[in-house]
Design a protein around this motif. Structure first.
Motif, short mmCIF file in Angstrom:
data_model
loop_
_atom_site.label_atom_id
_atom_site.label_comp_id
_atom_site.label_asym_id
_atom_site.label_seq_id
_atom_site.Cartn_x
_atom_site.Cartn_y
_atom_site.Cartn_z
N TYR A 355 -30.83 30.00 46.56
CA TYR A 355 -31.85 30.49 47.49
C TYR A 355 -32.92 31.34 46.80
N ASN A 356 -32.91 31.34 45.47
CA ASN A 356 -33.85 32.16 44.69
C ASN A 356 -33.73 33.65 45.04
N LEU A 357 -32.50 34.07 45.28
CA LEU A 357 -32.23 35.48 45.55
C LEU A 357 -31.78 36.16 44.27
N ASN A 358 -32.18 37.39 44.10
CA ASN A 358 -31.78 38.15 42.92
C ASN A 358 -30.49 38.90 43.21
N PHE A 359 -29.39 38.33 42.79
CA PHE A 359 -28.11 39.03 42.92
C PHE A 359 -28.14 40.22 41.98
N PRO A 360 -27.65 41.36 42.42
CA PRO A 360 -27.80 42.57 41.60
C PRO A 360 -27.11 42.47 40.25
N ASP A 361 -27.79 43.02 39.25
CA ASP A 361 -27.18 43.15 37.93
C ASP A 361 -26.26 44.37 37.98
#
Length: 735
Positions: A355-361
């Protein structure tokens, strides 16, 4: 926004009979995803599919019944707009509902219509998998082996007999399986030997409204297995090590709900399986192919059979695998180096990429100076499997602590040998399984290493640790969630004396035996080793229910009452003939002033050997099981009141305790309403006390609800079964 947490909506509950298992999965996901960077929003659906936002604390109810009635009385379900607004407040949703509504595509359809990103397979894949008959036909069409099957429909009862006759005749069946077309967890599954038995089973399923369609298929003669499939970051499926399921199928037995969710020796899991490398590869390849054929995403679990002729039949496809602490999902992933948290981060990160979501680093964990705690569990008592649950839960909870560094140790069934366990060996479901895995680990590793490396390569993870490069792992100071962070090492064998000597602090997770009778406590006191729980004197007293009862006598003025008890020597009882037992029965009825009597070993727990009896004939039957050291009493052996299997002591108890049966008020939760029938004013509760000396604090008690006369092992420890209302409702119990 600075410091904004990534939010995951956990969707659980639902209308299916597996809703209790869904709660277990939800709290496990919550435990291992919630962090300083990730927030979880639990959303619970009741049996009418109405959504409620609940707290994380409410996830720890044992079953939906524990709080369904509270929700119906104290909370309102979310309206459609409020529900959508709550979903939209999350970055991604994670459905963890099993069965109807969760795995049939319905919740996925709702999420897609609301444009909410979610983890797991889409609605079309779920529909392909959910109906067992249609899934079986689909895999046949794609050239995979499948057993024949037929369908019975609820609105065509006049056709059932002929359909079954034709099916039994055509395939020359001596045994068949009758099951709901859209069921799960073996609920409603019947093993039958005749057409007449099949008709009876079908009527039962339809009468209970478990389904409107029933699948009938031949009983599969082979070896049962289950395999987890993960999708890697390139969208390719990767099958992990399968788990072989060893159980007794004689006398129409199956791998049923009890065997799946209650840790006993009725079933043995082998992970990796005892198959040849060629068969393991074949299972993995076909599972990966079917994952694509069915259009699945992120992760799944497939159940299947290895037939004597070498064919594989994949019989069940689960878009949402169970996620309890020691479920197949976590057991299989641990074999390649994933922790619970690592795996869930891996799955969530790959879903977010879609979904082009930035999962947290997630900031890497760093090695810090924490207080090491060695957790010991297992042992040889009848309570050893519960001890394993205690030890595993304690270890997993403390892993998130900023103060403590927990390490798991297994006390073997000889009560002398201790094993230091790697993560991968700690998640097997019985003490005996872990013991066997430890003993064979060194020889098995040579075989497993190339198979593990192949899986890691497919998962696009290039940093296996531990056995391959132990020195490098030991020197590491950073650990990244979503990567392979668990050291793979050969279990270390030692004596219990060495374990004690090498431990600075010991957490005792043992139940019964040396862990609760004061023996281990006395040794630790002498060695001046800190440990949890009561000291040797109190432990020795409290494990003996008879002596504890004597100690609490004559405290009625303080509101403490003790049922009358009688202690009988087991060997003397075993020598008695029919006349002797009749005389003994009359004597104890007089002594404890009760016509209905509870019999139990005085120093065992977890419902071991506890039975309600009404006559000397039942006592004679009970003594036969003691004499022959049989592991369990089948249900209804001692009459209609005994509605469940009774697990028996592992060793012959020296004494048996006979106690007054206490009649309690009858408490039930029916259709989200609490039903309380006044009988005696007594209720059964359990309470926790924490502290030391005079600084003690009692937590809110739990009202325990028994279906029959005695609270069973299942009601205490089987996932999704027991009802524990915490705190007891003030409408009936004063605060």
């Amino acid at each position: 926004m600075l410091n904004r947490k990534f939010k995951i909506a956990i969707l659980c509950g639902g209308p299916s009979l597996e809703r209790g298992i869904s709660l277990n999965s939800a709290r496990s996901v919550c435990d291992h995803l919630y962090s300083d960077q990730i927030d979880v929003i639990p959303i619970y659906f009741d049996h009418r599919k109405r959504p409620y936002q609940i707290s994380r604390a409410q996830l720890y109810s044992n079953t939906p019944s524990d709080f369904d009635f509270k929700l119906s009385e104290t909370a309102k379900p979310l309206g459609e707009n409020a529900f959508h607004k709550l979903l939209k407040s999350a970055d991604i949703a994670f459905p963890v509902m099993h069965g109807l509504f969760g795995e049939d595509g319905e919740i996925q359809t709702k999420l897609e219509k609301a444009s909410v990103p979610y983890i797991g397979s889409d609605k079309n894949a779920c529909k392909n998998c959910f109906d067992k008959y249609r899934a079986n036909e689909l895999i046949k069409q794609h050239g995979f082996f499948a057993l024949p099957s037929t369908v019975l429909k609820i609105h065509e009862p006049s056709k059932h007999k002929q359909i079954l006759r034709d099916f039994f005749s055509k395939h020359n069946l001596e045994r068949a399986i009758v099951k709901p077309a859209t069921g799960g967890s073996s609920i409603g599954v019947h093993s039958v030997s005749t057409v007449e038995d099949a008709i009876t089973a079908a009527r039962t399923i339809f009468k209970k409204r478990m389904d409107t369609r029933i699948v009938v298929e031949p009983f599969c003669k082979g070896i049962e297995f289950t395999v987890i499939i993960l999708e890697n970051r390139f969208g390719m499926p990767v099958a992990l090590f399968p788990t072989e399921i060893e159980t007794d199928y004689s006398q129409n037995q199956i791998f049923d709900f009890r065997k799946k969710y209650l840790a006993t020796r009725q079933v043995i899991y082998h992970c990796p399986p005892r198959f040849t490398d060629k068969i393991i590869k074949k299972i993995q390849i076909q599972a990966e192919q079917l994952f694509k054929v069915l259009g699945m995403r992120d992760f799944a679990r497939f159940d299947g059979w290895l037939l004597p002729n070498g064919n594989l039949w994949f019989s069940d496809f689960n878009p949402i695998s169970g996620m309890e602490q020691n479920s197949f999902l976590f057991l299989q992933s641990a074999q390649i180096g994933f922790s619970h948290s690592d795996l869930l981060h891996y799955i969530a990160r790959n879903a977010c990429k879609r979904y082009n979501l930035n999962f947290p680093d997630i900031p890497p964990k760093t090695k810090s100076k924490k207080q090491r705690i060695n957790i010991i569990f297992g042992g040889k008592t009848s309570e050893k499997q519960v001890s394993l649950m205690t030890g595993t839960n304690t270890w997993l909870k403390l892993r998130k602590s900023s103060k403590y560094e927990p390490h798991p140790y297994l006390l073997d069934i000889d009560d002398k040998t201790v094993w230091r366990l790697p993560y991968s060996k700690t998640l097997n479901h019985t003490v005996e399984e872990i013991s066997e895995m430890c003993k064979k680990a060194k020889g098995a590793e040579k075989r497993l290493k190339p198979l593990r490396e192949d899986i890691l390569k497919k998962l696009s993870i290039s940093e296996p640790k531990g056995l391959a490069n132990k020195e490098t792992f030991a020197k590491r100071t950073t650990f990244y969630p979503g990567h392979m962070n668990e050291e793979l090492f050969i279990p270390e064998k030692m004596t219990i004396e060495k374990f004690i000597k090498n431990s600075k602090y010991i957490f005792i997770g043992l139940h019964g035996g040396i862990g609760e009778n004061g023996t281990l406590q006395k040794i630790l006191e002498k060695a001046k080793k800190p440990f949890n729980g009561s000291g040797s004197y109190a432990s020795k007293l409290c494990i003996d229910k008879y002596k504890t009862g004597l100690r609490l006598q004559n405290l009625e003025k303080q509101g403490i009452y003790v049922p009358k008890k009688y202690l009988g020597k087991t060997d003397e009882l075993l020598k008695m003939n029919k006349a002797g037992l009749n005389k003994f029965w009359k004597k104890i009825k007089y002594e404890i002033e009760s016509a209905s009597i509870i019999v139990k070993p005085p120093d065992d727990g977890c419902s071991t050997g506890i039975v309600r009896m009404k006559n000397p004939k039942e006592l004679a039957i009970y003594l036969e099981f003691i004499k022959n050291r049989l592991p369990a009493i089948p249900k209804f052996t001692l009459g209609k009141e005994q509605g469940n299997i009774v697990e028996m002591p592992t060793n012959k108890p020296e004494y048996l305790m006979f106690e007054q049966f206490i009649y309690t008020d009858r408490v039930r939760v029916v259709k989200n309403k609490l039903k309380w029938q006044k009988i005696s004013g007594w209720i059964e509760i359990t309470a926790t006390v924490l502290g030391k000396g005079k600084n003690l604090k009692a937590f809110n008690p739990s009202l325990t609800v028994a279906r029959n006369s005695v609270l069973t092992l299942e009601e205490k420890f089987q996932g999704g079964t027991g009802v524990n209302i915490t705190p007891p409702p003030q409408s009936h119990v004063e605060k």
